[in-house]
Enzyme design. Structure first.
Site: not given
Ligand code: M6R
Length: 608
Positions: A2, A27, A74, A100-101, A481, A485, A488, A504, A603
Site C-alpha cells: 500500500c 509499489r 494492495w 499500510n500493514g 535471477e 525476471k 515477474e 536429476h 515493489k
Molecule cells: O527491497 P528488497 O531488496 O528487500 O526487496 C526484496 C524483494 O522483494 C525484491 O527483490 C523482489 O524480489 C523484486 N520484485 C525482484 O525483482
C-alpha cells in the site's frame, strides 16, 4: 505494498494527492482512494483498479479543501473492491484513516466493535482503526495515544478528523512513513518518491513515532504522546531521477542506468588514489571485524540472488564461511548466532519486513550487523551499525535491475574489505579494483546488443509456457535471477537450475522446442555446462546462450548467442545478467504486459 500520502497546506489537496499516488503506483496496488477535509466535512472518493479510475471520479466530483489523505491499496483483508478501498471512516464520518500493514488482533477488535453495536461497512482491518479513533474523545493526537496500545501487528496510519480539520496525525509500527517539510505545507508518505516534487526536507519516522502535521510545522511524539527530537534530513535525490526520462518504461531506463549506478557505487568505496578500497567508508568497527569467523547473508527475492553471488565473493576473497538464507525462513528457524558472525541484510528498499526481522535477530544476539541497502535512512539503514549504500538511485520498476547489479558490486567490495582486515590482500586486489573501474564500459557493451537478437530471443521463449535457465558456480544465481525476471513481468513460468542438477529431474520437462537459457561465459566449468546443453539439445531443446562472442563449442549447440564482453570471472555475474533483464523486458513488451507494475506484485514487501 500500500502507498500512503497526506497533505496539509494552502493549495488544493486533490491534485497533490493524485500526483503523490501516481508516484506510489510502483509499489503495487489494486484500488485507490482519497479524502479531503472541507466545508462539508470529510469527503471521500474511492475506486477499484488503477489510479486512472480514481482520477476520472475526481474530475467529475470536485472536492475543495487544502488538507487530505490518499492511498493505493494492495489487498490483504478483503477483496480489492471500492468498499474495501481506503480511506476508511468511522461510524459518524468524522474520522478518516489510510493504513499500510496488518492488524493481527483484527478478529478480536471486529467482534468487540460489533458487540458494541458498530456496523461495519468493509472487510478491512483499517476500518476498525477509524472506529476506535472515532469512539475516543478529545484532540486527534490524544485519541491516537489511547488507541495505540489496542493495535497489535504492523501498521503505518495517517488519520484526519473534522475536530481538527487543519491537521493530520500519522503513526507507525513497522511499515515506513516519511514526513516532508515544505514551504508552508507539510506532507507525509510511505516513501520519499511521493514527496520529492514538493520537498527534499524530510523526517523518517521511527517505530512507535506519532507525527502531528499542521500548516506551520511537524511535531513528533513517542507512543506515549511525549515530544521527541527527530532531525530533518535533506535528501540528495531529485524528482527527475524518479521520472522515465524518455524511456518507454522505468525498467528499461533502470537497465540502462546500470553503468552509472555501478560506477557510482564503486567510486564511493575507493581510496583517494582509486587503487584500493577505503575501508573506513564502510563504517565497520575494525576490532569487531577482526573477531568474525563467519558471515550470514539474509535477504528476499532478487536481493537473495545477490547474496548467493556474494557468498562466492566472500568465501573466495576473504576465506570466511558464508551462509545465505531467505530472511523469511531465517527469522523462524532459531539460527546459531553470536559475536563471531557478521550478519548482513541485503535490501534495495531497506523496508522488507522479513529482512528487517532477520537483521533484528542478529542485533539481539550481539552479532555485528551491516546492511547493503539502496535507501539511506530506511529502516535497515537505521538498524545496522555498518552500511553500504548502493548508489543506484530510486528504483521504480517493480522488477529489480540496477539495485541487483549494485548489490553485487557492494558485496564484492565487502569481500575485499574483509580480505584486507584478515591480512589476505595482495597485489591482485589492485588489479581487481582496476577491473571494477572498467566494469561500466563492459556493461555499456552488454547493453549495446542489437534489438534484433532480442526479437529472436522473444520468439524462442514465447514458443513455450515454461523455460529452464541454467548456470553453474556463481552464474547459477544469475540463472535464478534471469528466470525470476521473466516470471515477474511476463507471467511465463521459468526455473533457474544449476546445470549439473538437470539430470536429476528437470530434464524430464525438455521436448521439442523447449527453451533453455544458458548462462555460459568462459569459466573453468563451461565444458561441463556444454555437456548439459548437449543433453538437452539431443532432446529437442531450443538454446539461447549468453557468452562472449565466438565462444568455442557453443556455436553448433545454441540457436542464439547473445554476446557479452569477456571480463574477470568475478565480474561475469554482472555482465551476464544484463541480457537476461533485457530478454525478460522484451518478452513482456511483446506480450503487451504492464512491465513496471506487474500484477499481484509490490515493489517492497513491508508486511509478512
Ligand atoms: O527491497 P528488497 O531488496 O528487500 O526487496 C526484496 C524483494 O522483494 C525484491 O527483490 C523482489 O524480489 C523484486 N520484485 C525482484 O525483482
Amino acid at each position: 505494498m500500500c502507498g500512503i500520502i497526506g497533505y496539509v497546506g494552502t493549495h488544493q489537496a486533490v491534485p497533490i494527492l493524485l500526483e503523490g499516488l501516481r508516484r506510489l503506483e510502483y509499489r503495487g496496488y489494486d484500488s485507490a482512494g482519497l479524502a479531503v477535509a472541507g466545508h462539508a466535512g470529510i469527503q471521500i472518493l474511492r475506486a477499484e483498479g488503477k489510479l486512472v479510475n480514481l482520477e476520472e471520479k475526481a474530475y467529475g466530483t470536485p472536492l475543495p479543501g487544502v488538507v487530505g489523505i490518499g492511498h493505493t491499496r494492495w489487498a490483504t483483508h478483503g477483496a480489492p473492491t471500492e468498499a474495501n478501498a481506503h480511506p476508511q471512516v468511522d461510524a459518524t464520518g468524522t474520522v478518516a484513516v489510510v493504513h499500510n500493514g496488518i492488524l493481527e488482533n483484527y478478529a478480536a477488535l471486529r467482534a468487540e466493535l460489533r458487540s458494541a453495536g458498530v456496523e461495519l461497512s468493509s472487510d478491512t482491518d483499517t476500518e476498525l482503526i477509524a472506529h476506535l479513533l472515532g469512539r475516543e474523545e478529545g484532540p486527534l493526537l490524544e485519541r491516537v495515544v489511547r488507541v495505540l496500545p489496542r493495535l497489535e501487528g504492523q501498521y503505518a496510519v495517517v488519520a484526519m478528523s473534522t475536530n481538527a480539520p487543519d491537521e493530520l496525525v500519522a503513526f507507525r509500527q513497522g511499515p515506513p512513513l516519511v514526513v516532508g517539510a515544505g514551504d508552508g505545507e507539510m506532507l507525509v508518505a510511505s516513501d520519499v518518491t511521493a514527496l520529492l516534487s514538493r520537498t527534499r526536507r524530510v523526517i523518517f519516522l521511527e517505530h512507535g513515532d506519532i507525527a502531528r502535521l499542521g500548516r506551520g510545522g511537524i511535531t513528533v511524539f513517542d507512543a506515549g504522546g511525549h515530544p521527541v527530537d527527530r532531525p530533518i534530513e535533506t535528501l540528495d535525490w531529485d524528482a527527475a531521477r524518479a521520472e522515465k526520462g524518455g524511456y518507454r518504461h522505468f525498467m528499461l531506463k533502470e537497465i540502462h542506468e546500470q553503468p552509472d549506478a555501478v560506477r557510482n557505487t564503486v567510486l564511493a568505496y575507493l581510496d583517494a588514489e582509486r587503487r584500493g578500497i577505503n575501508i573506513e567508508g564502510f563504517g565497520f568497527d575494525p576490532h569487531r571485524l577482526e573477531k568474525i569467523r563467519r558471515v550470514q547473508l539474509v535477504a528476499c527475492g532478487t536481493s537473495w540472488h545477490a547474496c548467493l553471488v556474494g557468498k562466492f565473493y566472500i568465501e573466495r576473497l576473504a576465506r570466511l564461511p558464508v551462509d545465505v538464507d531467505y530472511a523469511s525462513e531465517y527469522r523462524y528457524r532459531d539460527p546459531l548466532l553470536g559475536h563471531e558472525t557478521l550478519v548482513i541484510g541485503v535490501t534495495q528498499s531497506g523496508e522488507t519486513a522479513d529482512t528487517l526481522a532477520a537483521m533484528e535477530l542478529g542485533r539481539r544476539a550481539g552479532a555485528p550487523l551491516a546492511t547493503v541497502c539502496n535507501v539511506r535512512s530506511s529502516s535497515a539503514w537505521r538498524l545496522a551499525e555498518a552500511r553500504l549504500l548502493t548508489q543506484a538511485g530510486p528504483e521504480i520498476g517493480v522488477a529489480s535491475t540496477k539495485a541487483f547489479t549494485t548489490q553485487l558490486v557492494a558485496l564484492l567490495l565487502t569481500a575485499l574489505a574483509l580480505r584486507r582486515v584478515r591480512g589476505l590482500d595482495d597485489a591482485r586486489d589492485g588489479e581487481l579494483v582496476a577491473q571494477l573501474q572498467r566494469l561500466p564500459l563492459a556493461l555499456e557493451e552488454a547493453l549495446g546488443v542489437p534489438d534484433e537478437l532480442y526479437r529472436r530471443g522473444v520468439d524462442l521463449i514465447t514458443a513455450s509456457a515454461d523455460s529452464l535457465y541454467l548456470g553453474r558456480g556463481m552464474l547459477y544465481p544469475i540463472a535464478l535471477e534471469g528466470a525470476l525476471k521473466l516470471k515477474e513481468i511476463s507471467y511465463l513460468h521459468a526455473e533457474g537450475y544449476p546445470g549439473g542438477e538437470m539430470k536429476h529431474g528437470p530434464i524430464a520437462l525438455v521436448d521439442d522446442g523447449f527453451p533453455v537459457v544458458a548462462v555460459a561465459p568462459r569459466t573453468p566449468a563451461r565444458e561441463k555446462l556444454l555437456g548439459n546443453l548437449r543433453e538437452v539439445r539431443a532432446r529437442g531443446a531450443a538454446i539461447l546462450a549468453v557468452a562472449e562472442a565466438g565462444a568455442a563449442g557453443l556455436d553448433e549447440l545454441a540457436d542464439l548467442i547473445v554476446p557479452v564482453p569477456d571480463v574477470d570471472p568475478l565480474l561475469q555475474p554482472l555482465v551476464t545478467v544484463v541480457p537476461l533483464q533485457l530478454l525478460a523486458y522484451n518478452v513482456a513488451v511483446e506480450l503487451g504486459l504492464d512491465v513496471d507494475q506487474p500484477r499481484n506484485l509490490a515493489k517492497s514487501v513491508t508486511v509478512e
